[in-house]
Design an enzyme around this catalytic site. Structure first.
Site, PDB file in Angstrom:
ATOM      1  N   ARG A 168       0.838  -1.203   0.000  1.00 50.70           N
ATOM      2  CA  ARG A 168       0.000   0.000   0.000  1.00 50.70           C
ATOM      3  C   ARG A 168       0.871   1.250   0.000  1.00 50.70           C
ATOM      4  O   ARG A 168       1.982   1.248   0.532  1.00 50.70           O
ATOM      5  CB  ARG A 168      -0.974  -0.043   1.182  1.00 50.70           C
ATOM      6  CG  ARG A 168      -0.482   0.580   2.448  1.00 50.70           C
ATOM      7  CD  ARG A 168      -1.566   0.851   3.467  1.00 50.70           C
ATOM      8  NE  ARG A 168      -2.330  -0.295   3.911  1.00 50.70           N
ATOM      9  CZ  ARG A 168      -2.106  -0.940   5.072  1.00 50.70           C
ATOM     10  NH1 ARG A 168      -1.118  -0.600   5.864  1.00 50.70           N
ATOM     11  NH2 ARG A 168      -2.888  -1.926   5.420  1.00 50.70           N
ATOM     12  N   ASP A 203      -5.312   1.644  16.508  1.00 50.38           N
ATOM     13  CA  ASP A 203      -4.139   1.210  15.742  1.00 50.38           C
ATOM     14  C   ASP A 203      -4.403   1.298  14.243  1.00 50.38           C
ATOM     15  O   ASP A 203      -3.485   1.137  13.440  1.00 50.38           O
ATOM     16  CB  ASP A 203      -3.746  -0.227  16.118  1.00 50.38           C
ATOM     17  CG  ASP A 203      -4.904  -1.196  16.013  1.00 50.38           C
ATOM     18  OD1 ASP A 203      -5.908  -0.994  16.716  1.00 50.38           O
ATOM     19  OD2 ASP A 203      -4.829  -2.141  15.209  1.00 50.38           O
TER      20      ASP A 203
HETATM   21  P1  AMP Z   1      -6.099  -5.530  12.144  1.00 51.26           P
HETATM   22  O1  AMP Z   1      -7.381  -5.972  12.764  1.00 51.26           O
HETATM   23  O2  AMP Z   1      -5.835  -6.107  10.779  1.00 51.26           O
HETATM   24  O3  AMP Z   1      -5.904  -4.059  12.174  1.00 51.26           O
HETATM   25  O4  AMP Z   1      -4.956  -6.182  13.038  1.00 51.26           O
HETATM   26  C1  AMP Z   1      -4.868  -6.096  14.434  1.00 51.26           C
HETATM   27  C2  AMP Z   1      -3.592  -6.722  14.879  1.00 51.26           C
HETATM   28  O5  AMP Z   1      -3.564  -8.122  14.545  1.00 51.26           O
HETATM   29  C3  AMP Z   1      -2.352  -6.123  14.256  1.00 51.26           C
HETATM   30  O6  AMP Z   1      -1.315  -6.223  15.204  1.00 51.26           O
HETATM   31  C4  AMP Z   1      -2.127  -7.062  13.090  1.00 51.26           C
HETATM   32  O7  AMP Z   1      -0.820  -6.988  12.600  1.00 51.26           O
HETATM   33  C5  AMP Z   1      -2.463  -8.403  13.696  1.00 51.26           C
HETATM   34  N1  AMP Z   1      -2.862  -9.418  12.710  1.00 51.26           N
HETATM   35  C6  AMP Z   1      -4.028  -9.459  12.020  1.00 51.26           C
HETATM   36  N2  AMP Z   1      -4.052 -10.531  11.207  1.00 51.26           N
HETATM   37  C7  AMP Z   1      -2.881 -11.198  11.375  1.00 51.26           C
HETATM   38  C8  AMP Z   1      -2.304 -12.392  10.818  1.00 51.26           C
HETATM   39  N3  AMP Z   1      -2.952 -13.126   9.905  1.00 51.26           N
HETATM   40  N4  AMP Z   1      -1.083 -12.748  11.237  1.00 51.26           N
HETATM   41  C9  AMP Z   1      -0.426 -12.026  12.165  1.00 51.26           C
HETATM   42  N5  AMP Z   1      -0.906 -10.903  12.725  1.00 51.26           N
HETATM   43  C10 AMP Z   1      -2.128 -10.477  12.344  1.00 51.26           C
HETATM   44 MG    MG Z   2      -4.696  -2.770  11.483  1.00 49.00          MG
END
Ligand code: AMP
Ligand code: MG
Length: 467
Positions: free
Chosen positions: A182, A263
């Site tokens: 991105r 975040d």
């Molecule tokens: P998000 O909901 O995508 O904003 O992610 C929230 C947190 O979970 C962040 O720290 C992400 O990097 C982590 N995260 C989400 N999906 C994964 C995944 N498949 N593997 C590792 N970390 C993840």
């Molecule tokens: Mg995120």
């Protein structure tokens, strides 16, 4: 008509180096079994001097993550905390992404290339560090449509299919994998500041404020704002301005982001990280995008409130550097800024000249009533009434007639039967063609239609500053 992104030379500038020691951790990229280039955003690649890469070189950089010349020697997984659905979580950070490169565009603005699905990091917890191909396709669609609708959004720069089988509890599995790159003006989040507060890192907090002020030059606080010379206060004013505009731009777009955790809040004011997003099938403030948002916390109509709450968390973090009063004064501006932005953005989408926030607010309320009563999709409503046309006999029509048109709606684009939109059924149709027949044509056709919409909507109203 909207102008296209301007081509520019490649101008690397890895400024994150100055704070790299404590803002992130160097990480390797995953080694993928396959690299199939599925999407390259040549409109934006040209703007950062990368439009001339061959597909092979593109894949080497955005699939195997070989460093770009004079850029970050190693990817950096960024450290941050965040409130997730209002509970504080210190165990997050870039768990499946990293900052890969930074460069200037033709206007001298700093842009980042960041990833999603590029492998495990120290913040992955139980996650696989991967992104589903469907998730990548959804992010292409969301970013293209938001850009067309004038929203300050990250751009999907590249999608490469990576040949792995992923298991996901909430999708038919196994499912295909991808790595996405991105483009956005930075990846510093409200959660980046929250982490420094949690660790009581006053010096680093001051350094991060300075980094943001320097990297995203914005406006000055109002003349009567208390503490208006203090960097932390200036930054909060800028973020409040940007996020009030962002909230309004989603509302005028009829867009529900779905996961407005701190975040996921970029200090640059760009929206990013598109997961369970939806466009409204009909105007409904209670419409919720994420199936796991049981309380409707991030429902369509609660997005402005969610962004203000997130600004409040930035203020709490900045208390490490500044007094409460000037920070609260900055937060207090959110409501009026939101109302102004809503007027600006709603009239822009209608293609009429704003008559000032008060008159426009009455128009917006009448439009909401009209859409609620008719059940019409926002896409169709804005299309039908473009440049003040089709003003009917209802309250909305009466108000709309008082408006001067800002543009014409007489070209072929505005005569078609169906306005371009991207409701969930269509997303699923596009995905099914890829999933079942490896047929990418529906996606490419849709992206072309969406870009055509953007050109016809014209230049979006700029927020207070140029980020
Ligand atoms: P998000 O909901 O995508 O904003 O992610 C929230 C947190 O979970 C962040 O720290 C992400 O990097 C982590 N995260 C989400 N999906 C994964 C995944 N498949 N593997 C590792 N970390 C993840
Ligand atoms: Mg995120």
């Amino acid at each position: 008509m909207r102008s296209e992104p301007q081509a520019s030379a490649y101008r690397p500038d890895a400024r994150i180096d100055t704070i790299a020691e404590w803002i992130g951790d160097p990480v390797p990229a995953a080694a993928f079994p396959k690299h199939e280039l599925r999407f390259r955003n040549d409109r934006w690649a040209g703007a950062v001097g990368l439009g001339d890469l061959t597909d092979e070189a593109w894949t080497a950089h955005f699939g195997r993550f070989e460093p770009l010349a004079d850029n970050l020697p190693r990817p950096l997984a960024l450290r941050y905390h965040g409130h997730q659905f209002r509970s504080y979580n210190p165990d997050i950070g870039d768990g499946r992404g990293f900052l890969f490169a930074q460069m200037r565009d033709g206007d001298g603005r700093l842009l980042d290339l960041g990833t999603k699905g590029s492998g495990r990091t120290p913040y992955s917890r139980d996650g696989d560090g991967r992104l589903t191909l469907k998730g990548a396709v959804r992010e292409i669609l969301a970013t293209e449509m938001l850009e067309a609708l004038g929203v300050n959004t990250s751009k999907t720069f590249s999608v490469i299919e990576t040949g792995e089988s992923l298991w996901r509890g909430d999708e038919p599995s196994p499912t295909r994998s991808a790595v996405l790159v991105r483009l956005s003006h930075g990846h510093i989040r409200i959660g980046s500041f929250q982490r420094l507060l949690a660790h009581d890192e006053k010096d680093q907090m001051a350094a991060l404020v300075a980094y943001c002020l320097d990297t995203y030059p914005g406006g000055e606080p109002p003349a009567d704002a208390p503490g208006r010379d203090e960097p932390a206060v200036i930054l909060l004013h800028q973020v409040v301005e940007r996020l009030a505009d962002l909230a309004a731009s989603w509302m005028a777009a009829g867009f529900v982001h779905g996961v407005l955790n701190t975040d996921n809040m970029n200090i640059s004011g760009e929206s990013f990280d598109y997961g369970p997003w939806r466009w409204l099938p009909k105007w409904d403030p209670r419409f919720t995008a994420a199936y796991f948002d049981y309380g409707g916390l991030y429902a369509f109509g609660r997005q402005p409130e969610a962004l203000l709450w997130n600004c409040g968390q930035l203020a709490v973090a900045l208390r490490l550097l500044a007094d409460t009063e000037p920070l609260v004064a900055a937060l207090d501006r959110f409501g009026a800024l939101y109302q102004d932005a809503m007027a600006r953005r709603f009239t822009w989408r209608l293609g009429v000249v704003s008559r000032g926030a008060e008159a426009d607010t009455a128009l917006i309320q009448a439009a909401e009533r009209s859409m609620t009563e008719s059940g019409e999709a926002p896409e169709r409503f804005f299309f039908t009434h473009r440049a003040g046309r089709a003003a009917g006999d209802d309250g909305f029509g009466a108000l709309l007639r008082e408006y001067e048109k800002a543009t014409e709606a007489d070209g072929a684009f505005w005569q078609q039967d169906e306005p371009p939109g991207i409701l969930i059924d269509e997303v699923e149709r596009i995905w099914s063609a890829i999933d079942e027949h490896d047929d990418w044509s529906a996606l490419h056709t849709k992206v072309s239609e969406i870009r055509e919409l953007g050109r016809n909507l014209g230049e979006p109203p700029r927020p207070q500053d140029k980020w």
